[in-house]
Design a protein around this motif. Structure first.
Motif, PDB file in Angstrom:
ATOM      1  N   LEU A 188     -30.097 -42.354 -67.184  1.00 38.17           N
ATOM      2  CA  LEU A 188     -30.765 -43.630 -67.448  1.00 38.17           C
ATOM      3  C   LEU A 188     -32.249 -43.410 -67.716  1.00 38.17           C
ATOM      4  CD1 LEU A 188     -30.730 -46.697 -67.516  1.00 38.17           C
ATOM      5  CD2 LEU A 188     -31.078 -46.701 -65.039  1.00 38.17           C
ATOM      6  N   ARG A 189     -32.865 -42.524 -66.951  1.00 35.76           N
ATOM      7  CA  ARG A 189     -34.285 -42.215 -67.161  1.00 35.76           C
ATOM      8  C   ARG A 189     -34.499 -41.598 -68.553  1.00 35.76           C
ATOM      9  NH1 ARG A 189     -37.048 -38.764 -62.596  1.00 35.76           N
ATOM     10  NH2 ARG A 189     -37.297 -40.807 -61.604  1.00 35.76           N
ATOM     11  N   ALA A 190     -33.580 -40.699 -68.950  1.00 36.80           N
ATOM     12  CA  ALA A 190     -33.700 -40.082 -70.282  1.00 36.80           C
ATOM     13  C   ALA A 190     -33.511 -41.116 -71.373  1.00 36.80           C
ATOM     14  CB  ALA A 190     -32.667 -38.966 -70.415  1.00 36.80           C
ATOM     15  N   ARG A 191     -32.584 -42.042 -71.162  1.00 33.63           N
ATOM     16  CA  ARG A 191     -32.350 -43.089 -72.159  1.00 33.63           C
ATOM     17  C   ARG A 191     -33.580 -43.976 -72.315  1.00 33.63           C
ATOM     18  NH1 ARG A 191     -28.058 -48.060 -71.619  1.00 33.63           N
ATOM     19  NH2 ARG A 191     -28.286 -48.867 -73.734  1.00 33.63           N
ATOM     20  N   PHE A 192     -34.188 -44.345 -71.201  1.00 30.28           N
ATOM     21  CA  PHE A 192     -35.410 -45.158 -71.258  1.00 30.28           C
ATOM     22  C   PHE A 192     -36.538 -44.392 -71.944  1.00 30.28           C
ATOM     23  CE2 PHE A 192     -34.949 -48.544 -67.720  1.00 30.28           C
ATOM     24  CZ  PHE A 192     -33.860 -49.048 -68.392  1.00 30.28           C
ATOM     25  N   HIS A 193     -36.626 -43.106 -71.650  1.00 32.80           N
ATOM     26  CA  HIS A 193     -37.705 -42.313 -72.255  1.00 32.80           C
ATOM     27  C   HIS A 193     -37.553 -42.280 -73.768  1.00 32.80           C
ATOM     28  CE1 HIS A 193     -40.837 -39.287 -72.470  1.00 32.80           C
ATOM     29  NE2 HIS A 193     -40.052 -38.591 -73.285  1.00 32.80           N
ATOM     30  N   ASN A 194     -36.298 -42.176 -74.259  1.00 26.33           N
ATOM     31  CA  ASN A 194     -36.084 -42.182 -75.706  1.00 26.33           C
ATOM     32  C   ASN A 194     -36.493 -43.502 -76.332  1.00 26.33           C
ATOM     33  OD1 ASN A 194     -35.085 -39.578 -75.812  1.00 26.33           O
ATOM     34  ND2 ASN A 194     -32.966 -40.224 -75.477  1.00 26.33           N
ATOM     35  N   LEU A 195     -36.322 -44.582 -75.589  1.00 25.84           N
ATOM     36  CA  LEU A 195     -36.612 -45.912 -76.136  1.00 25.84           C
ATOM     37  C   LEU A 195     -38.077 -46.300 -75.976  1.00 25.84           C
ATOM     38  CD1 LEU A 195     -33.473 -47.838 -74.857  1.00 25.84           C
ATOM     39  CD2 LEU A 195     -34.016 -47.299 -77.234  1.00 25.84           C
ATOM     40  N   TYR A 196     -38.665 -45.938 -74.833  1.00 23.67           N
ATOM     41  CA  TYR A 196     -40.004 -46.441 -74.528  1.00 23.67           C
ATOM     42  C   TYR A 196     -41.057 -45.343 -74.372  1.00 23.67           C
ATOM     43  CZ  TYR A 196     -37.299 -50.635 -73.349  1.00 23.67           C
ATOM     44  OH  TYR A 196     -36.459 -51.711 -73.400  1.00 23.67           O
ATOM     45  N   GLY A 197     -40.634 -44.084 -74.449  1.00 25.71           N
ATOM     46  CA  GLY A 197     -41.606 -43.012 -74.226  1.00 25.71           C
ATOM     47  C   GLY A 197     -42.088 -43.022 -72.796  1.00 25.71           C
ATOM     48  N   ASN A 198     -43.395 -42.927 -72.627  1.00 23.41           N
ATOM     49  CA  ASN A 198     -43.965 -42.918 -71.278  1.00 23.41           C
ATOM     50  C   ASN A 198     -44.215 -44.322 -70.730  1.00 23.41           C
ATOM     51  OD1 ASN A 198     -44.049 -40.093 -71.173  1.00 23.41           O
ATOM     52  ND2 ASN A 198     -45.990 -40.061 -72.308  1.00 23.41           N
ATOM     53  N   ARG A 199     -43.845 -45.344 -71.501  1.00 24.78           N
ATOM     54  CA  ARG A 199     -44.105 -46.729 -71.079  1.00 24.78           C
ATOM     55  C   ARG A 199     -42.924 -47.285 -70.278  1.00 24.78           C
ATOM     56  NH1 ARG A 199     -44.351 -50.135 -75.090  1.00 24.78           N
ATOM     57  NH2 ARG A 199     -45.745 -51.586 -74.017  1.00 24.78           N
ATOM     58  N   CYS A 200     -42.363 -46.522 -69.402  1.00 23.79           N
ATOM     59  CA  CYS A 200     -41.274 -47.014 -68.562  1.00 23.79           C
ATOM     60  C   CYS A 200     -41.214 -46.144 -67.306  1.00 23.79           C
ATOM     61  CB  CYS A 200     -39.933 -46.960 -69.312  1.00 23.79           C
ATOM     62  SG  CYS A 200     -39.430 -45.288 -69.724  1.00 23.79           S
ATOM     63  N   ARG A 201     -40.461 -46.630 -66.325  1.00 22.84           N
ATOM     64  CA  ARG A 201     -40.355 -45.864 -65.085  1.00 22.84           C
ATOM     65  C   ARG A 201     -39.001 -46.171 -64.431  1.00 22.84           C
ATOM     66  NH1 ARG A 201     -45.218 -47.095 -61.529  1.00 22.84           N
ATOM     67  NH2 ARG A 201     -43.981 -48.916 -60.966  1.00 22.84           N
ATOM     68  N   VAL A 202     -38.329 -45.139 -64.003  1.00 22.71           N
ATOM     69  CA  VAL A 202     -37.071 -45.279 -63.259  1.00 22.71           C
ATOM     70  C   VAL A 202     -37.249 -44.509 -61.959  1.00 22.71           C
ATOM     71  CG1 VAL A 202     -34.598 -44.840 -63.226  1.00 22.71           C
ATOM     72  CG2 VAL A 202     -35.721 -45.438 -65.390  1.00 22.71           C
ATOM     73  N   GLU A 203     -37.216 -45.223 -60.859  1.00 23.35           N
ATOM     74  CA  GLU A 203     -37.430 -44.585 -59.565  1.00 23.35           C
ATOM     75  C   GLU A 203     -36.339 -45.034 -58.599  1.00 23.35           C
ATOM     76  OE1 GLU A 203     -41.387 -45.940 -58.712  1.00 23.35           O
ATOM     77  OE2 GLU A 203     -42.265 -44.041 -59.375  1.00 23.35           O
TER      78      GLU A 203
END
Length: 363
Positions: free
Chosen positions: A318-333
């Motif tokens: 999920l973190r990798a998927r968000f990174h592909n979509l938003y770059g560094n403008r997201c966070r999964v913790e």
């Protein structure tokens, strides 16, 4: 096709530029006393436009020898010969035009070294044209690369959505069908409700998986159908609590983000608690961010808890998927204590303006 001759507007602007250069040379000839303005313009304007046409061949010269395949000596000889040849052709035309004007007694009184200077300037302008076309071709290559990257991203998203469809745990479907089979004899009404919820869940899953992004409200509705099925399976062991900021419901996010997290909350948390527990779903907007959190109770004292917590692969994906979509403008913790496991998602706040009626997409 030559970008400076690809349409009427580009051709017009290109012609205006060369006409202005012709007017500039006419001014120089007037300044050195070669003749009147009328004679100077009659001589330079047609020749400037003619050279503009000849210089358009520089585009095809650049295409024939792309930047990435150029070596200095080859570049020098290839473009040097092209520039000299083009200047020679233009000088021949200029000389013919000068003689034509002389025949009607309308020619300029040109200094003897004029033709040498004109030939040098023509070759220089041809080299300049090559550099300009190189820049245009470089921009075109960048644009083509961006289009290829966009097409690649589109294929990646399609593959990702296809993967999402297959990620719906088959055990969830098998368990649901087994529960329905058991309920048909002891509680037909619950079996019917569970069948309807299951059908709604899969129908909405198929509808939403075609969307690149959906509203949080739609994602939550999908989650409610999933949880309704699980509540029938687990009975009083499973309860839910939604704490949703109304403003957050109109924010968009990728589809099927929360359902896998809820499935994990049940699989690794609620299922093994003798008295069950409550899964809490939070969503709110804060400044330019959408924050979503899912919290479930766990029994950290259980000796089998570590083995049952899984490897965290789903959260990492999920973190990798968000990174592909938003770059560094997201966070999964995620964090775990003795009593609870909590996953927090922080995404850019994107308020959808394309979907006026979220429910329409779910019909």
């Amino acid at each position: 096709m030559n970008p400076l001759l690809s349409n009427f507007r580009a051709t017009l602007y290109n012609s205006i530029i060369w006409a202005l250069l012709g007017a500039l040379f006419a001014a120089l000839l007037v300044l050195i006393g070669s003749g009147t303005w009328l004679r100077a313009l009659s001589f330079t304007l047609p020749l400037a436009l003619c050279f503009g046409f000849i210089s358009s061949s520089a585009y095809y010269v650049c295409r024939a020898l792309p930047l990435e395949r150029r070596k200095f000596l080859a570049w020098l000889s290839y473009f040097g010969v092209s520039a000299v040849l083009s200047a020679g052709i233009w000088l021949s035309i200029a000389n013919f035009w000068h003689q034509a004007l002389q025949s009607v007694d309308f020619a300029l009184d040109l200094p003897q070294n004029t033709w040498w200077i004109a030939g040098f300037l023509a070759a220089l302008l041809y080299i300049l044209s090559i550099l300009i076309y190189d820049v245009l071709l470089a921009f075109d290559s960048m644009r083509q690369a961006e289009l290829r990257q966009a097409a690649s991203d589109l294929h990646a998203r399609e593959a990702e959505l296809q993967m999402l469809r297959t990620q719906i745990n088959p055990h969830f479907l098998f368990n649901s069908l087994n529960s329905i089979s058991a309920l048909t004899s002891i509680d037909p009404a619950s079996a019917r409700d569970m069948t309807i919820e299951l059908a709604q869940f899969f129908r909405q899953t198929l509808a939403l998986s075609d969307q690149q992004k959906i509203l949080l409200k739609q994602e939550l509705q999908l989650c409610q159908h999933f949880l309704a099925i699980e509540k029938i399976r687990f009975g009083s062991k499973l309860s839910t609590e939604f704490v949703i900021d109304p403003d957050s419901e109109l924010c968009s996010l990728p589809p099927m983000i929360l359902q896998p997290l809820l499935e994990n909350a049940i699989k690794h948390g609620i299922r093994d608690l003798s008295e069950g527990g409550t899964i809490k779903i939070y969503a709110r907007c804060q400044d330019d961010w959408l924050q979503v959190a899912i919290e479930n109770p766990i029994d950290a004292s259980s000796p089998q808890m570590d083995a049952k917590q899984g490897t965290g692969t789903g959260l990492k994906n999920l973190r990798a998927r968000f990174h592909n979509l938003y770059g560094n403008r997201c966070r999964v913790e995620w964090q775990k204590n003795e009593q609870h496991f909590r996953v927090e998602l922080t995404l850019p706040r994107e308020v959808s303006t394309l979907v006026s009626s979220p429910e329409n997409l779910l019909q």
